[in-house]
Design an enzyme around this catalytic site. Structure first.
Site, PDB file in Angstrom:
ATOM      1  N   GLU A 148       0.846  -1.205   0.000  1.00 51.76           N
ATOM      2  CA  GLU A 148       0.000   0.000   0.000  1.00 51.76           C
ATOM      3  C   GLU A 148       0.886   1.263   0.000  1.00 51.76           C
ATOM      4  O   GLU A 148       1.847   1.349   0.763  1.00 51.76           O
ATOM      5  CB  GLU A 148      -0.879  -0.011   1.256  1.00 51.76           C
ATOM      6  CG  GLU A 148      -1.845   1.153   1.323  1.00 51.76           C
ATOM      7  CD  GLU A 148      -2.702   1.129   2.598  1.00 51.76           C
ATOM      8  OE1 GLU A 148      -2.329   0.441   3.570  1.00 51.76           O
ATOM      9  OE2 GLU A 148      -3.746   1.811   2.604  1.00 51.76           O
ATOM     10  N   LYS A 223      -9.476   2.466  -2.459  1.00 50.08           N
ATOM     11  CA  LYS A 223      -9.703   1.826  -1.149  1.00 50.08           C
ATOM     12  C   LYS A 223     -11.116   2.106  -0.633  1.00 50.08           C
ATOM     13  O   LYS A 223     -11.517   3.266  -0.508  1.00 50.08           O
ATOM     14  CB  LYS A 223      -8.647   2.378  -0.188  1.00 50.08           C
ATOM     15  CG  LYS A 223      -8.657   1.818   1.218  1.00 50.08           C
ATOM     16  CD  LYS A 223      -7.391   2.281   1.942  1.00 50.08           C
ATOM     17  CE  LYS A 223      -7.313   1.833   3.371  1.00 50.08           C
ATOM     18  NZ  LYS A 223      -6.022   2.127   3.994  1.00 50.08           N
ATOM     19  N   CYS A 260      -5.775  -2.740   2.243  1.00 49.09           N
ATOM     20  CA  CYS A 260      -5.530  -2.788   3.693  1.00 49.09           C
ATOM     21  C   CYS A 260      -6.754  -2.970   4.584  1.00 49.09           C
ATOM     22  O   CYS A 260      -7.244  -4.068   4.749  1.00 49.09           O
ATOM     23  CB  CYS A 260      -4.696  -1.588   4.135  1.00 49.09           C
ATOM     24  SG  CYS A 260      -4.027  -1.877   5.784  1.00 49.09           S
TER      25      CYS A 260
HETATM   26  N1  LIG Z   1      -3.450   1.082   6.061  1.00 50.04           N
HETATM   27  C1  LIG Z   1      -4.500   0.782   6.800  1.00 50.04           C
HETATM   28  O1  LIG Z   1      -5.632   0.842   6.356  1.00 50.04           O
HETATM   29  N2  LIG Z   1      -4.229   0.396   8.064  1.00 50.04           N
HETATM   30  C2  LIG Z   1      -5.238   0.248   9.037  1.00 50.04           C
HETATM   31  C3  LIG Z   1      -4.806  -0.628  10.117  1.00 50.04           C
HETATM   32  C4  LIG Z   1      -5.098  -2.057   9.877  1.00 50.04           C
HETATM   33  O2  LIG Z   1      -6.098  -2.370   9.238  1.00 50.04           O
HETATM   34  O3  LIG Z   1      -4.335  -2.893  10.323  1.00 50.04           O
END
Ligand SMILES: NC(=O)NCCC(=O)O
Length: 418
Positions: A148, A223, A260
């Site tokens: 990401e 996203k 993510c």
């Molecule tokens: N990049 C992101 O969405 N991180 C959020 C934390 C997670 O989902 O572990």
């Protein structure tokens, strides 16, 4: 200077040998991964049994490791990145040829301190990642996914707007860099970036660009679920995506990208499956301070529930920012997110999965997968057939109404407390 290793209580002979190595930040007492710790600590017989229980079996057998060319392994040694490769089989079918695809995942730390000029930071990351992309290409990888927002530090903890300057249009600098490599290696590349949408008021999105094996841009996905947890202050920068759940039909199979935090949402995974995905990538940035046990469970469960392969990628290292910040959780001000623990891996629809890449080093994970396994698992377990989507569609339609009342049947003999 790296912190010096500590002596675990009793890890067997091999483990004793390993603890003389310095402990790397984010490691498990100097070990790169749980799998390597177990391998060093258990007898070969016990390790085999434990691996079977932890990683499952693929077509009744432990996952096979693929031996890569010496030229590739020497590149990984020279650039100090973890390199692992495995093969997922499917049963032989009388009417269909196997559909074997070689897939790669790249995890990396940033290349320069976050106070270096932005253009230098971006160039340095590209230079750092290039040997891994070259290694993937030289190994015959057909589809490759990066982590990401791979072209920048994950600065969204800070809430400072200057990090928006890293954003690029879909056909910007990092895409152009990867287009050349995609063409050179006849490889599809999924490139998660911070996007600036020039046609819509220069707004920012968290986007994955899908580059075809001819170097063409096939499309993009934004996203869907933006976190509001811990230091993940991403909602300061971009909104929830507006591209739905696209599946990209590439020369090598149908792929999708669940970026993510979307991995915590089973319906998000499901939607990519309903649109026919055979491989779903989950490019991520997550730290140990959040709930790390969720990491291997959610992807694996999605692969099982949706009868597709999942490639999970997490960045590596601790990124320290120039100005301390807080996140409204009462914690003292700090200058970093914590440790991004890498641990990229593949999960298969038959519940088998690969071991994970290093928790502290850059890495390239490769897997051969026979995509026929997806339909074989659908036929075996019938999860699609038994899903009862109409029940859930009715419930969700009701739930979205302002006058929704939960379906709760109260025990008439139970006296509610006043
Ligand atoms: N990049 C992101 O969405 N991180 C959020 C934390 C997670 O989902 O572990």
């Amino acid at each position: 200077m790296e912190p010096v290793g500590q002596q675990p209580e009793d890890n067997g002979e091999a483990a004793k040998e390993k603890v003389t190595l310095p402990i790397k930040q984010g490691s498990i007492h100097g070990f790169e991964s749980l799998h390597r710790l177990l391998e060093a600590s258990l007898s070969p017989q016990l390790f085999q049994e434990v691996s079977r229980l932890l990683l499952g079996l693929n077509c009744g057998c432990p996952l096979e490791r693929i031996a890569l060319l010496e030229t590739t392994t020497s590149v990984s040694e020279k650039h100090y990145f973890d390199l692992q490769a495995f093969r997922f089989h499917a049963d032989k079918e009388p009417l269909r040829e196997p559909r074997i695809v070689r897939v790669g995942l790249i995890q990396n730390s940033i290349a320069l301190p976050t106070n270096a000029p932005f253009s230098e930071q971006k160039t340095a990351i590209m230079q750092k990642v290039k040997p891994m992309i070259d290694a993937a290409g030289a190994s015959g990888v057909n589809v490759l996914c990066l982590q990401e927002a791979w072209m920048m530090p994950f600065a969204f903890c800070t809430r400072e707007k200057r990090w928006c300057e890293f954003a690029e249009p879909v056909d910007g600098e990092s895409t152009q860099f990867l287009q050349d490599l995609a063409k050179k290696y006849n490889m599809v590349i999924v490139s998660p970036i911070l996007e600036r949408d020039l046609n819509h008021g220069e707004t920012i999105w968290n986007t994955a660009v899908v580059i075809g094996n001819q170097g063409n841009i096939i499309g993009k996905h934004r996203k869907n679920h933006i976190p509001r947890v811990g230091d993940f202050n991403e909602s300061t920068y971009y909104m929830e995506g507006n591209t739905g759940h696209p599946v990209f039909e590439t020369a090598y199979g149908k792929i999708a990208v669940n970026i993510c935090y979307g991995r915590h949402h089973p319906l998000n995974w499901m939607a990519f499956g309903l649109n026919g995905a055979e491989i779903v990538f989950n490019p991520s940035a997550t730290v140990g301070e959040l709930l790390q046990p969720m990491w291997p469970i959610e992807a694996r469960n999605a692969a099982i529930a949706n009868s597709y392969f999942v490639g999970s990628i997490n960045r590596v290292g601790t990124e320290v920012f120039p100005n301390p910040f807080t996140s409204g959780d009462g914690k003292p001000q700090h200058s970093d997110f914590g440790h991004f623990y890498g641990s990229s891996h593949f999960s298969a629809p038959d519940a088998s999965c690969t071991p994970s890449l290093s928790r502290y080093r850059d890495g390239l994970m490769i897997a051969d997968m026979d995509l026929n396994l997806c339909r074989q698992l659908k036929d075996k377990w019938g999860f699609r057939m038994t899903a009862r989507y109409e029940l859930y569609s009715e419930l969700l339609a009701q739930y979205l109404k302002p006058d929704f009342a939960p379906q709760v049947i109260v025990d008439p003999s139970w006296q509610k407390r006043p």
